[in-house]
Write a protein that holds these residues in place. Structure first.
Motif, PDB file in Angstrom:
ATOM      1  N   ILE A 153       0.834  -1.204   0.000  1.00 12.50           N
ATOM      2  CA  ILE A 153       0.000   0.000   0.000  1.00 12.50           C
ATOM      3  C   ILE A 153       0.868   1.254   0.000  1.00 12.50           C
ATOM      4  CG2 ILE A 153      -1.654   1.332   1.365  1.00 12.50           C
ATOM      5  CD1 ILE A 153      -2.763  -1.403   2.332  1.00 12.50           C
ATOM      6  N   VAL A 154       1.858   1.280   0.877  1.00 12.30           N
ATOM      7  CA  VAL A 154       2.752   2.441   0.931  1.00 12.30           C
ATOM      8  C   VAL A 154       3.485   2.619  -0.393  1.00 12.30           C
ATOM      9  CG1 VAL A 154       4.809   3.400   2.053  1.00 12.30           C
ATOM     10  CG2 VAL A 154       3.026   2.321   3.441  1.00 12.30           C
ATOM     11  N   ALA A 155       3.921   1.514  -0.986  1.00 10.45           N
ATOM     12  CA  ALA A 155       4.665   1.588  -2.251  1.00 10.45           C
ATOM     13  C   ALA A 155       3.809   2.186  -3.360  1.00 10.45           C
ATOM     14  CB  ALA A 155       5.152   0.191  -2.640  1.00 10.45           C
ATOM     15  N   VAL A 156       2.541   1.775  -3.458  1.00 13.65           N
ATOM     16  CA  VAL A 156       1.668   2.282  -4.516  1.00 13.65           C
ATOM     17  C   VAL A 156       1.507   3.797  -4.412  1.00 13.65           C
ATOM     18  CG1 VAL A 156      -0.728   2.338  -5.315  1.00 13.65           C
ATOM     19  CG2 VAL A 156       0.403   0.155  -4.918  1.00 13.65           C
ATOM     20  N   PHE A 157       1.356   4.288  -3.191  1.00 13.81           N
ATOM     21  CA  PHE A 157       1.136   5.720  -3.015  1.00 13.81           C
ATOM     22  C   PHE A 157       2.424   6.532  -3.142  1.00 13.81           C
ATOM     23  CE2 PHE A 157      -2.742   4.226  -0.811  1.00 13.81           C
ATOM     24  CZ  PHE A 157      -3.663   4.976  -1.520  1.00 13.81           C
ATOM     25  N   LEU A 158       3.504   6.037  -2.553  1.00 12.04           N
ATOM     26  CA  LEU A 158       4.719   6.844  -2.492  1.00 12.04           C
ATOM     27  C   LEU A 158       5.603   6.698  -3.721  1.00 12.04           C
ATOM     28  CD1 LEU A 158       5.799   6.532   1.255  1.00 12.04           C
ATOM     29  CD2 LEU A 158       4.216   8.128   0.164  1.00 12.04           C
ATOM     30  N   LEU A 159       5.681   5.517  -4.309  1.00 11.04           N
ATOM     31  CA  LEU A 159       6.583   5.322  -5.439  1.00 11.04           C
ATOM     32  C   LEU A 159       6.055   5.942  -6.728  1.00 11.04           C
ATOM     33  CD1 LEU A 159       7.856   1.668  -4.874  1.00 11.04           C
ATOM     34  CD2 LEU A 159       8.899   3.837  -4.183  1.00 11.04           C
ATOM     35  N   THR A 160       4.755   6.191  -6.802  1.00 11.63           N
ATOM     36  CA  THR A 160       4.211   6.832  -8.002  1.00 11.63           C
ATOM     37  C   THR A 160       4.343   8.352  -7.959  1.00 11.63           C
ATOM     38  OG1 THR A 160       2.009   6.833  -6.964  1.00 11.63           O
ATOM     39  CG2 THR A 160       2.551   5.001  -8.441  1.00 11.63           C
ATOM     40  N   THR A 161       4.544   8.918  -6.770  1.00 11.00           N
ATOM     41  CA  THR A 161       4.625  10.374  -6.650  1.00 11.00           C
ATOM     42  C   THR A 161       5.846  10.968  -7.349  1.00 11.00           C
ATOM     43  OG1 THR A 161       3.431  10.236  -4.545  1.00 11.00           O
ATOM     44  CG2 THR A 161       4.592  12.290  -5.018  1.00 11.00           C
ATOM     45  N   PRO A 162       7.058  10.389  -7.215  1.00  7.34           N
ATOM     46  CA  PRO A 162       8.206  10.957  -7.942  1.00  7.34           C
ATOM     47  C   PRO A 162       8.024  10.973  -9.456  1.00  7.34           C
ATOM     48  CG  PRO A 162       8.955   9.436  -6.246  1.00  7.34           C
ATOM     49  CD  PRO A 162       7.479   9.271  -6.349  1.00  7.34           C
ATOM     50  N   VAL A 163       7.266  10.029  -9.987  1.00  7.82           N
ATOM     51  CA  VAL A 163       7.022  10.010 -11.428  1.00  7.82           C
ATOM     52  C   VAL A 163       6.285  11.278 -11.855  1.00  7.82           C
ATOM     53  CG1 VAL A 163       5.960   8.736 -13.321  1.00  7.82           C
ATOM     54  CG2 VAL A 163       6.933   7.494 -11.386  1.00  7.82           C
ATOM     55  N   VAL A 164       5.382  11.727 -10.999  1.00  7.97           N
ATOM     56  CA  VAL A 164       4.650  12.962 -11.284  1.00  7.97           C
ATOM     57  C   VAL A 164       5.621  14.132 -11.397  1.00  7.97           C
ATOM     58  CG1 VAL A 164       2.898  14.566 -10.453  1.00  7.97           C
ATOM     59  CG2 VAL A 164       2.589  12.109 -10.131  1.00  7.97           C
ATOM     60  N   GLY A 165       6.595  14.186 -10.471  1.00 10.34           N
ATOM     61  CA  GLY A 165       7.572  15.263 -10.515  1.00 10.34           C
ATOM     62  C   GLY A 165       8.378  15.272 -11.797  1.00 10.34           C
ATOM     63  N   SER A 172      -0.369   9.245 -10.264  1.00  5.23           N
ATOM     64  CA  SER A 172      -0.378   8.878  -8.842  1.00  5.23           C
ATOM     65  C   SER A 172      -1.760   9.101  -8.232  1.00  5.23           C
ATOM     66  CB  SER A 172       0.654   9.716  -8.085  1.00  5.23           C
ATOM     67  OG  SER A 172       0.526   9.535  -6.685  1.00  5.23           O
ATOM     68  N   PRO A 173      -2.231   8.180  -7.406  1.00  7.11           N
ATOM     69  CA  PRO A 173      -3.541   8.381  -6.753  1.00  7.11           C
ATOM     70  C   PRO A 173      -3.600   9.656  -5.928  1.00  7.11           C
ATOM     71  CG  PRO A 173      -2.783   6.121  -6.469  1.00  7.11           C
ATOM     72  CD  PRO A 173      -1.646   6.873  -7.074  1.00  7.11           C
ATOM     73  N   MET A 174      -2.490  10.014  -5.278  1.00  9.49           N
ATOM     74  CA  MET A 174      -2.484  11.219  -4.451  1.00  9.49           C
ATOM     75  C   MET A 174      -2.706  12.468  -5.279  1.00  9.49           C
ATOM     76  SD  MET A 174       0.587  10.452  -1.763  1.00  9.49           S
ATOM     77  CE  MET A 174       0.352  12.050  -1.010  1.00  9.49           C
ATOM     78  N   THR A 175      -2.008  12.563  -6.392  1.00 11.38           N
ATOM     79  CA  THR A 175      -2.130  13.757  -7.215  1.00 11.38           C
ATOM     80  C   THR A 175      -3.400  13.753  -8.057  1.00 11.38           C
ATOM     81  OG1 THR A 175      -0.627  12.664  -8.793  1.00 11.38           O
ATOM     82  CG2 THR A 175       0.327  14.295  -7.317  1.00 11.38           C
ATOM     83  N   VAL A 176      -3.981  12.589  -8.274  1.00 17.21           N
ATOM     84  CA  VAL A 176      -5.288  12.550  -8.933  1.00 17.21           C
ATOM     85  C   VAL A 176      -6.307  13.290  -8.082  1.00 17.21           C
ATOM     86  CG1 VAL A 176      -7.227  11.038  -9.530  1.00 17.21           C
ATOM     87  CG2 VAL A 176      -4.929  10.461 -10.295  1.00 17.21           C
ATOM     88  N   ILE A 177      -6.317  12.986  -6.790  1.00 13.41           N
ATOM     89  CA  ILE A 177      -7.260  13.653  -5.896  1.00 13.41           C
ATOM     90  C   ILE A 177      -6.926  15.135  -5.778  1.00 13.41           C
ATOM     91  CG2 ILE A 177      -8.254  13.685  -3.588  1.00 13.41           C
ATOM     92  CD1 ILE A 177      -7.547  10.784  -3.297  1.00 13.41           C
ATOM     93  N   ALA A 178      -5.636  15.457  -5.652  1.00 15.40           N
ATOM     94  CA  ALA A 178      -5.232  16.852  -5.569  1.00 15.40           C
ATOM     95  C   ALA A 178      -5.637  17.609  -6.830  1.00 15.40           C
ATOM     96  CB  ALA A 178      -3.720  16.949  -5.352  1.00 15.40           C
ATOM     97  N   GLY A 179      -5.570  16.932  -7.981  1.00 16.57           N
ATOM     98  CA  GLY A 179      -6.001  17.552  -9.224  1.00 16.57           C
ATOM     99  C   GLY A 179      -7.490  17.861  -9.218  1.00 16.57           C
ATOM    100  N   VAL A 180      -8.289  16.955  -8.665  1.00 18.73           N
ATOM    101  CA  VAL A 180      -9.723  17.207  -8.538  1.00 18.73           C
ATOM    102  C   VAL A 180      -9.959  18.405  -7.628  1.00 18.73           C
ATOM    103  CG1 VAL A 180     -11.932  16.271  -7.751  1.00 18.73           C
ATOM    104  CG2 VAL A 180     -10.318  14.798  -8.958  1.00 18.73           C
ATOM    105  N   GLY A 181      -9.202  18.461  -6.526  1.00 18.97           N
ATOM    106  CA  GLY A 181      -9.338  19.589  -5.614  1.00 18.97           C
ATOM    107  C   GLY A 181      -8.961  20.903  -6.261  1.00 18.97           C
ATOM    108  N   ALA A 182      -7.897  20.889  -7.053  1.00 15.12           N
ATOM    109  CA  ALA A 182      -7.467  22.104  -7.746  1.00 15.12           C
ATOM    110  C   ALA A 182      -8.511  22.544  -8.761  1.00 15.12           C
ATOM    111  CB  ALA A 182      -6.132  21.859  -8.436  1.00 15.12           C
ATOM    112  N   TRP A 183      -9.120  21.566  -9.437  1.00 17.58           N
ATOM    113  CA  TRP A 183     -10.144  21.890 -10.438  1.00 17.58           C
ATOM    114  C   TRP A 183     -11.398  22.472  -9.783  1.00 17.58           C
ATOM    115  CZ3 TRP A 183     -14.434  18.232 -11.793  1.00 17.58           C
ATOM    116  CH2 TRP A 183     -15.246  18.762 -12.812  1.00 17.58           C
ATOM    117  N   LEU A 184     -11.837  21.856  -8.688  1.00 17.89           N
ATOM    118  CA  LEU A 184     -13.061  22.312  -8.037  1.00 17.89           C
ATOM    119  C   LEU A 184     -12.884  23.653  -7.344  1.00 17.89           C
ATOM    120  CD1 LEU A 184     -14.393  18.961  -6.520  1.00 17.89           C
ATOM    121  CD2 LEU A 184     -15.148  20.128  -8.589  1.00 17.89           C
TER     122      LEU A 184
END
Length: 288
Positions: free
Chosen positions: A203-215, A233-245
């Motif tokens: 679980i930690v790997a899925v969330f954290l290892l995909t974040t550097p790819v975004v950078g 990354s799932p984290m930035t997907v949600i952040a993107g929704v927040g930025a859009w809204l």
């Protein structure tokens, strides 16, 4: 010479009470999962981590409310609070999801669950609802404290309280989105193994290892690639929704541009796919 058999009456009686059925079983499983999220009914050791997370989030909320009431400065909005606290939620999910799913595989209780009227869909729904509720409470209660701090110190009376409430409601909705996506991914990964350590690491790997790819993608020469980088990354997907809204999110390392609806569609699709895969997984288990 054959020995005569003897029947001993040891006091067993037939159950004559009401048969509560699937709804009661689902409710009991949900309540048990929610209590387990915060270590209730378990050892003191099991309570340390969840209540430490609760304490940190509440402390941050109290500090933010105090700063706003004394200085009139808004450090984090309700939406930004979720973004900043997301790292704690990752580790909370990484600990909780294996407890809800992997433990049942390891202890062999799944055949017992499915020998009763409880169905695979009921099991998945109860576990998912319990985890979503726990994660939402972790974010929603501190946001309520921030709201109360702002409401009791507003200088515009009832109008100011109402305006603050209108800011709180989208924040709660954003917290629900975090809870839905984090819970879906966490439970799906945890359902694949009976070893809690492996599930937590995955679980930690899925969330954290995909974040550097975004950078990396966000600094490419292509503007479109920069805007779509957060979809990785799932984290930035949600952040993107927040930025859009909210039409503004200075904490994000990338700009979603005109692709906000795509972020929302991916978030919904990820949640749906996780639930469908969970259901397929436990229908297979129930049929064994």
């Amino acid at each position: 010479m054959s020995e005569a058999g003897v029947i001993h009456d040891i006091g067993y009686q037939r159950y004559t009470g009401p048969r509560l059925g699937r709804r009661a079983a689902l409710t009991a499983l949900y309540v048990h999962g929610l209590r387990s999220a915060f270590g209730l009914g378990r050892s003191a050791k099991a309570k340390i981590f969840p209540w430490m997370v609760v304490g940190i989030l509440l402390l941050v909320a109290v500090i933010l409310a105090a700063v706003r009431s004394q200085l009139g400065e808004v450090i984090f909005t309700y939406v930004q609070f979720d973004d900043q606290m997301s790292w704690l939620i990752i580790f909370f999910v990484a600990i909780l999801a294996p407890q809800l799913m992997s433990r049942d595989f390891r202890s062999g209780t799944l055949p017992l669950y499915f020998s009763r009227p409880l169905r695979a869909a009921d099991y998945v729904l109860a576990k998912f609802a319990a985890m979503v509720t726990a994660v939402w409470l972790l974010l929603g209660v501190p946001q309520l404290i921030m709201f109360l701090g702002a409401a009791f110190t507003t200088k515009t009376g009832a109008r100011g309280v109402w305006n603050e409430f209108l800011d709180l409601v989208p924040g709660w909705g954003y917290s629900l989105l975090w809870a839905l996506l984090f819970s879906g991914i966490g439970l799906l990964i945890a359902s694949l193994t009976g070893k809690q350590a492996f599930a937590a690491g995955g679980i930690v790997a899925v969330f954290l290892l995909t974040t550097p790819v975004v950078g990396v993608l966000s600094v490419l020469p292509s503007t479109t690639a920069n805007h779509l980088a957060g979809l990785v990354s799932p984290m930035t997907v949600i952040a993107g929704v927040g930025a859009w809204l909210s039409d503004s999110n200075p904490e994000m390392e990338f700009n979603v541009g005109q692709f906000g609806p795509i972020y929302a569609i991916e978030a919904v699709c990820l949640i749906a796919v996780c639930l469908l895969l969970l259901l397929a997984r436990y229908r297979k288990v129930a049929s064994l």
